[in-house]
Scaffold this active site. Structure first.
Site, PDB file in Angstrom:
ATOM      1  N   SER A   1     145.847  11.555  81.330  1.00  0.00           N
ATOM      2  CA  SER A   1     145.025  11.755  80.139  1.00  0.00           C
ATOM      3  C   SER A   1     144.994  10.446  79.363  1.00  0.00           C
ATOM      4  O   SER A   1     146.050   9.928  78.979  1.00  0.00           O
ATOM      5  CB  SER A   1     145.633  12.854  79.250  1.00  0.00           C
ATOM      6  OG  SER A   1     145.183  12.687  77.910  1.00  0.00           O
TER       7      SER A   1
ATOM      8  N   HIS B   1     141.888  12.359  83.318  1.00  0.00           N
ATOM      9  CA  HIS B   1     141.623  13.515  82.454  1.00  0.00           C
ATOM     10  C   HIS B   1     141.062  13.006  81.132  1.00  0.00           C
ATOM     11  O   HIS B   1     141.678  12.153  80.464  1.00  0.00           O
ATOM     12  CB  HIS B   1     142.940  14.273  82.227  1.00  0.00           C
ATOM     13  CG  HIS B   1     142.837  15.484  81.378  1.00  0.00           C
ATOM     14  ND1 HIS B   1     142.571  16.738  81.883  1.00  0.00           N
ATOM     15  CD2 HIS B   1     142.977  15.628  80.039  1.00  0.00           C
ATOM     16  CE1 HIS B   1     142.565  17.610  80.876  1.00  0.00           C
ATOM     17  NE2 HIS B   1     142.816  16.967  79.754  1.00  0.00           N
TER      18      HIS B   1
ATOM     19  N   ASP C   1     139.820  13.742  77.414  1.00  0.00           N
ATOM     20  CA  ASP C   1     139.934  14.705  76.307  1.00  0.00           C
ATOM     21  C   ASP C   1     138.828  14.467  75.288  1.00  0.00           C
ATOM     22  O   ASP C   1     138.901  13.547  74.475  1.00  0.00           O
ATOM     23  CB  ASP C   1     141.308  14.584  75.646  1.00  0.00           C
ATOM     24  CG  ASP C   1     142.396  15.123  76.545  1.00  0.00           C
ATOM     25  OD1 ASP C   1     143.383  14.405  76.794  1.00  0.00           O
ATOM     26  OD2 ASP C   1     142.255  16.266  77.017  1.00  0.00           O
TER      27      ASP C   1
ATOM     28  N   MET D   1     136.971  15.598  72.052  1.00  0.00           N
ATOM     29  CA  MET D   1     137.250  16.404  70.872  1.00  0.00           C
ATOM     30  C   MET D   1     136.184  16.143  69.806  1.00  0.00           C
ATOM     31  O   MET D   1     135.809  14.983  69.570  1.00  0.00           O
ATOM     32  CB  MET D   1     138.624  16.050  70.300  1.00  0.00           C
ATOM     33  CG  MET D   1     139.755  16.264  71.285  1.00  0.00           C
ATOM     34  SD  MET D   1     141.349  15.883  70.518  1.00  0.00           S
ATOM     35  CE  MET D   1     142.402  15.889  71.991  1.00  0.00           C
TER      36      MET D   1
ATOM     37  N   HIS E   1     137.714  17.595  79.687  1.00  0.00           N
ATOM     38  CA  HIS E   1     138.340  18.716  78.958  1.00  0.00           C
ATOM     39  C   HIS E   1     137.644  18.772  77.610  1.00  0.00           C
ATOM     40  O   HIS E   1     137.919  17.955  76.726  1.00  0.00           O
ATOM     41  CB  HIS E   1     139.839  18.440  78.813  1.00  0.00           C
ATOM     42  CG  HIS E   1     140.550  19.442  77.957  1.00  0.00           C
ATOM     43  ND1 HIS E   1     141.833  19.226  77.494  1.00  0.00           N
ATOM     44  CD2 HIS E   1     140.169  20.650  77.464  1.00  0.00           C
ATOM     45  CE1 HIS E   1     142.211  20.275  76.767  1.00  0.00           C
ATOM     46  NE2 HIS E   1     141.218  21.140  76.735  1.00  0.00           N
TER      47      HIS E   1
ATOM     48  N   MET F   1     137.078  20.002  74.166  1.00  0.00           N
ATOM     49  CA  MET F   1     137.642  20.709  73.019  1.00  0.00           C
ATOM     50  C   MET F   1     136.598  20.636  71.898  1.00  0.00           C
ATOM     51  O   MET F   1     136.731  19.900  70.914  1.00  0.00           O
ATOM     52  CB  MET F   1     138.975  20.076  72.599  1.00  0.00           C
ATOM     53  CG  MET F   1     140.076  20.356  73.602  1.00  0.00           C
ATOM     54  SD  MET F   1     141.469  19.209  73.531  1.00  0.00           S
ATOM     55  CE  MET F   1     140.831  17.902  74.565  1.00  0.00           C
TER      56      MET F   1
ATOM     57  N   MET G   1     146.812  25.247  78.781  1.00  0.00           N
ATOM     58  CA  MET G   1     147.367  24.345  77.778  1.00  0.00           C
ATOM     59  C   MET G   1     148.810  24.725  77.506  1.00  0.00           C
ATOM     60  O   MET G   1     149.105  25.901  77.243  1.00  0.00           O
ATOM     61  CB  MET G   1     146.555  24.426  76.486  1.00  0.00           C
ATOM     62  CG  MET G   1     145.119  23.928  76.604  1.00  0.00           C
ATOM     63  SD  MET G   1     145.000  22.244  77.200  1.00  0.00           S
ATOM     64  CE  MET G   1     145.814  21.360  75.849  1.00  0.00           C
TER      65      MET G   1
ATOM     66  N   ASP H   1     148.356  21.188  81.077  1.00  0.00           N
ATOM     67  CA  ASP H   1     148.039  20.086  80.176  1.00  0.00           C
ATOM     68  C   ASP H   1     148.813  20.172  78.870  1.00  0.00           C
ATOM     69  O   ASP H   1     148.639  21.117  78.101  1.00  0.00           O
ATOM     70  CB  ASP H   1     146.533  20.179  79.877  1.00  0.00           C
ATOM     71  CG  ASP H   1     146.001  19.017  79.102  1.00  0.00           C
ATOM     72  OD1 ASP H   1     144.814  19.068  78.728  1.00  0.00           O
ATOM     73  OD2 ASP H   1     146.753  18.060  78.850  1.00  0.00           O
TER      74      ASP H   1
HETATM   75  C1  DX5 Z   1     145.674  17.666  74.078  1.00  0.00           C
HETATM   76  C2  DX5 Z   1     145.112  17.131  75.381  1.00  0.00           C
HETATM   77  C3  DX5 Z   1     146.135  16.761  76.413  1.00  0.00           C
HETATM   78  C4  DX5 Z   1     147.153  15.815  75.909  1.00  0.00           C
HETATM   79  C5  DX5 Z   1     148.087  15.345  76.977  1.00  0.00           C
HETATM   80  O1  DX5 Z   1     144.674  18.382  73.400  1.00  0.00           O
HETATM   81  O2  DX5 Z   1     144.320  18.118  75.988  1.00  0.00           O
HETATM   82  O3  DX5 Z   1     145.464  16.180  77.545  1.00  0.00           O
HETATM   83  O4  DX5 Z   1     146.512  14.720  75.345  1.00  0.00           O
HETATM   84  O5  DX5 Z   1     148.853  14.373  76.352  1.00  0.00           O
HETATM   85  P1  DX5 Z   1     150.431  14.461  76.355  1.00  0.00           P
HETATM   86  O6  DX5 Z   1     150.777  14.219  77.789  1.00  0.00           O
HETATM   87  O7  DX5 Z   1     150.825  13.357  75.427  1.00  0.00           O
HETATM   88  O8  DX5 Z   1     150.816  15.811  75.874  1.00  0.00           O
HETATM   89 ZN    ZN Z   2     143.411  17.677  77.928  1.00  0.00          ZN
END
Ligand code: DX5
Ligand code: ZN
Length: 215
Positions: free
Chosen positions: A9, A34, A36, A38, A67, A69, A138, A173
């Site tokens: 990620s 991955h 993220d 948001m 992913h 969000m 999650m 994750d």
């Molecule tokens: C959180 C993300 C994850 C997270 C993983 O919302 O979906 O991918 O960033 O990061 P670590 O490994 O730091 O938990």
């Molecule tokens: Zn994620």
């Protein structure tokens, strides 16, 4: 060699040097990237979006896992597939009807998945079982990297395995590091997603190796 895959990620990488971060993760031996996404509404954090993913696509041949969000995945999800993501996960908690969105991801050429935050029971995904190509469990509340792994959230994986069967992958994750990866794998994880554990490591290759199940 176990079939467990490691996904990096890039959320906690240097956001001013994402191309380099992706290539560093590839050199370190990860299997996937991955991403993220948001929107500052579905989660209280804002990261990067479609243009960044399009800009990063040429940086590596590794699979991209988006992913999302975000509160309105119907609008965006197929566009991440079209941008070259191999998988796109939308959150089952997002306030939309997901069946058509999951189909739109598939029609755009990517695998369609649902993500479930720690407080969401597996039952919430069962209505979509026929339309899921994978699931994203999650083990932290979505929104930020660097949180602590929640074993009780991972304890949902066996029930999800019964729903999905043996071939559809379960991505896990949040808070994945050397001390927690084994629990996620024991529960049935196929893809381990790690951000902080990799990008804060003094030596990323060793950090990646430390997540892989021991032979
Ligand atoms: C959180 C993300 C994850 C997270 C993983 O919302 O979906 O991918 O960033 O990061 P670590 O490994 O730091 O938990
Ligand atoms: Zn994620």
């Amino acid at each position: 060699m176990s079939g467990v895959q490691i996904a990096a990620s890039i959320l906690n990488a240097d956001l001013g040097a994402l191309r380099e971060a992706v290539q560093e993760a590839e050199r370190a031996g990860v299997d996937r990237i991955h991403l993220d996404i948001m929107d500052g509404h579905f989660v209280p954090n804002l990261t990067f979006g479609l243009a960044t993913v399009e800009a990063l696509r040429g940086a590596t041949k590794l699979p991209f896992d988006a992913h999302l969000m975000i509160s309105n995945p119907a609008t965006w999800a197929p566009r991440y597939a079209a941008a070259g993501c191999q998988t796109v996960a939308i959150h089952v908690e997002a306030p939309e009807r997901h069946a058509a969105t999951l189909e739109s991801i598939r029609s755009a050429g990517a695998l369609a998945g649902l993500a479930a935050d720690p407080g969401t029971p597996v039952d919430a995904l069962s209505a979509f079982a026929e339309q899921l190509d994978f699931a994203l469990v999650m083990t932290v509340k979505s929104g930020f990297g660097g949180q602590s792994y929640q074993p009780e959230a991972a304890a949902r994986i066996p029930a999800l395995r019964l729903l999905l069967g043996a071939t559809r992958l379960i991505h896990v994750d949040g808070g994945i590091k050397a001390g927690t990866a084994a629990d996620a794998v024991k529960q049935g994880a196929d893809v381990l997603i790690a951000g902080t554990a990799l990008f804060s490591a003094p030596e990323m290759e060793a950090a990646v190796a430390s997540l892989r199940p021991k032979a």
